[in-house]
Design a protein around this motif. Sequence first.
Motif, short mmCIF file in Angstrom:
data_model
loop_
_atom_site.label_atom_id
_atom_site.label_comp_id
_atom_site.label_asym_id
_atom_site.label_seq_id
_atom_site.Cartn_x
_atom_site.Cartn_y
_atom_site.Cartn_z
N ALA A 1 8.62 -8.42 -0.48
CA ALA A 1 8.99 -9.79 -0.10
C ALA A 1 10.29 -9.81 0.70
N ALA A 2 11.26 -9.04 0.27
CA ALA A 2 12.55 -9.00 0.97
C ALA A 2 12.40 -8.48 2.40
N GLU A 3 11.46 -7.55 2.60
CA GLU A 3 11.25 -6.97 3.92
C GLU A 3 10.61 -7.93 4.89
N VAL A 4 9.94 -8.97 4.38
CA VAL A 4 9.28 -9.94 5.27
C VAL A 4 9.91 -11.32 5.17
N GLY A 5 11.14 -11.36 4.64
CA GLY A 5 11.90 -12.60 4.72
C GLY A 5 11.75 -13.57 3.58
N TYR A 6 11.25 -13.14 2.42
CA TYR A 6 11.13 -14.03 1.27
C TYR A 6 12.10 -13.60 0.18
N ILE A 7 12.71 -14.56 -0.46
CA ILE A 7 13.69 -14.27 -1.51
C ILE A 7 13.00 -13.81 -2.78
N GLU A 8 11.88 -14.42 -3.09
CA GLU A 8 11.18 -14.12 -4.35
C GLU A 8 9.81 -13.51 -4.08
N GLY A 9 9.47 -12.52 -4.91
CA GLY A 9 8.16 -11.90 -4.80
C GLY A 9 7.03 -12.87 -5.09
N ARG B 1 -6.90 -12.66 -2.32
CA ARG B 1 -6.74 -11.56 -3.26
C ARG B 1 -5.29 -11.45 -3.71
N GLY B 2 -5.12 -11.00 -4.95
CA GLY B 2 -3.79 -10.82 -5.49
C GLY B 2 -3.27 -9.41 -5.23
N VAL B 3 -2.03 -9.18 -5.65
CA VAL B 3 -1.39 -7.87 -5.43
C VAL B 3 -2.18 -6.77 -6.12
N ARG B 4 -2.61 -7.02 -7.33
CA ARG B 4 -3.36 -6.00 -8.07
C ARG B 4 -4.64 -5.62 -7.32
N ASP B 5 -5.33 -6.62 -6.77
CA ASP B 5 -6.56 -6.34 -6.02
C ASP B 5 -6.26 -5.52 -4.77
N LEU B 6 -5.18 -5.85 -4.08
CA LEU B 6 -4.84 -5.12 -2.86
C LEU B 6 -4.51 -3.66 -3.15
N ARG B 7 -3.81 -3.42 -4.24
CA ARG B 7 -3.47 -2.05 -4.59
C ARG B 7 -4.68 -1.27 -5.08
N THR C 1 6.73 -15.91 -4.22
CA THR C 1 6.38 -16.66 -3.01
C THR C 1 5.44 -15.84 -2.14
N LEU C 2 5.75 -14.56 -1.98
CA LEU C 2 4.88 -13.68 -1.21
C LEU C 2 3.52 -13.55 -1.89
N GLY C 3 3.51 -13.40 -3.20
CA GLY C 3 2.25 -13.28 -3.93
C GLY C 3 1.34 -14.48 -3.70
N THR C 4 1.94 -15.67 -3.70
CA THR C 4 1.16 -16.89 -3.46
C THR C 4 0.60 -16.89 -2.04
N LEU C 5 1.41 -16.49 -1.07
CA LEU C 5 0.96 -16.45 0.32
C LEU C 5 -0.16 -15.43 0.51
N HIS D 1 0.83 -1.20 0.00
CA HIS D 1 0.00 0.00 0.00
C HIS D 1 0.86 1.26 0.00
N ALA D 2 2.05 1.15 0.58
CA ALA D 2 2.96 2.30 0.62
C ALA D 2 3.70 2.52 -0.69
N GLY D 3 3.55 1.58 -1.63
CA GLY D 3 4.13 1.76 -2.96
C GLY D 3 5.29 0.86 -3.30
N LEU D 4 5.73 -0.01 -2.39
CA LEU D 4 6.82 -0.93 -2.71
C LEU D 4 6.35 -1.95 -3.74
N ASP D 5 7.30 -2.39 -4.60
CA ASP D 5 6.93 -3.45 -5.52
C ASP D 5 6.97 -4.78 -4.79
N LEU D 6 6.50 -5.83 -5.45
CA LEU D 6 6.33 -7.12 -4.79
C LEU D 6 7.65 -7.70 -4.31
N ASP D 7 8.69 -7.59 -5.11
CA ASP D 7 9.99 -8.14 -4.73
C ASP D 7 10.56 -7.42 -3.51
N ALA D 8 10.43 -6.10 -3.48
CA ALA D 8 10.95 -5.33 -2.36
C ALA D 8 10.19 -5.65 -1.08
#
Length: 319
Positions: A288-296, A309-315, A298-302, A279-286
Amino acid sequence: MRISVLVLDGVFDTGLTAVLDALRVANNLAGRQGKQPPFEVSVVGLRQKVRTAVGLMVPVHAPTPALQPDWVIVPALATSTPELLVPALGRADVKKAIVQIGKWHEQGAKIATSCIGVFLLAETGLLDHREATTTWWLAPLFRQRYARVQLEESRMLVPTDIGVTAGAAMGHLDLALWLIRKTSPELAGVVSRYLLADLRSSQAQYIIPNHLAQADPLVLRFERWARERLKEGFSLQDAAAALGTSSRSLQRRCQAILGKSPLSYFQDLRVEHAQSLLHAGLDLDAAAAEVGYIEGATLGTLLRQRTGRGVRDLRADLR
């Protein structure tokens, strides 16, 4: 379909009116289509005078042997904290309502309730060994009082053989739409358009993990410990050692209070923080890195697993 709406003193106004308005709109729309109104609705009370939580008088009829509903709807009481709810469950009229719900069930009626109303249904014992949902922020209290009920608070609607339970607050509207859909999916679709409301399958995206943790001191300490280590990954042994407890005790308390393992709750916290970062504007990969995931990815699936809901829906929420 004969529906009786059981109204108690201090009923949650919005929940009651959401149910009654949705059923009224359904009947009106069916009439416009030249069809017989599908719902025969009666408002029932166990006192001569019933007031809502904001003080409005509700005209009610006493239950009689002639009243044989197909469905009984129990709107929530406006007792949104354990300090208010637990004493309310001991009120004389609430105890009478619990007995009356049991009688209706014995006569063949199905029971539908939402939010805190699910506590009343659980008091009857009818939910024992069955799945149910309720208002998410009182899930810890529900688990402690009704250990035999299989609580699924992330779900918005849980149908069973005895009826259906629904989630928090505006879950009353989801409940009403679900009942309308049982009669006519087409009519339910039209009603949802008129009311600008859709059936939701999950309330997971509304859950605030910190509110759940506050129900238990150990779980709250674990929540605070976990928030500081979202980037580092999770170790049950490290968590237990830092909290001065055993792994087994931490597992047991999380399961009893949250209905999930420490790891699952740790992932909930990751999801919550990731959503705020997106919501603050970070992309998915960034994010993901902030919450301990190597790949975006993986976070998208979680995110999709936990919120539906997907990332697009959340934004899109921010637009």
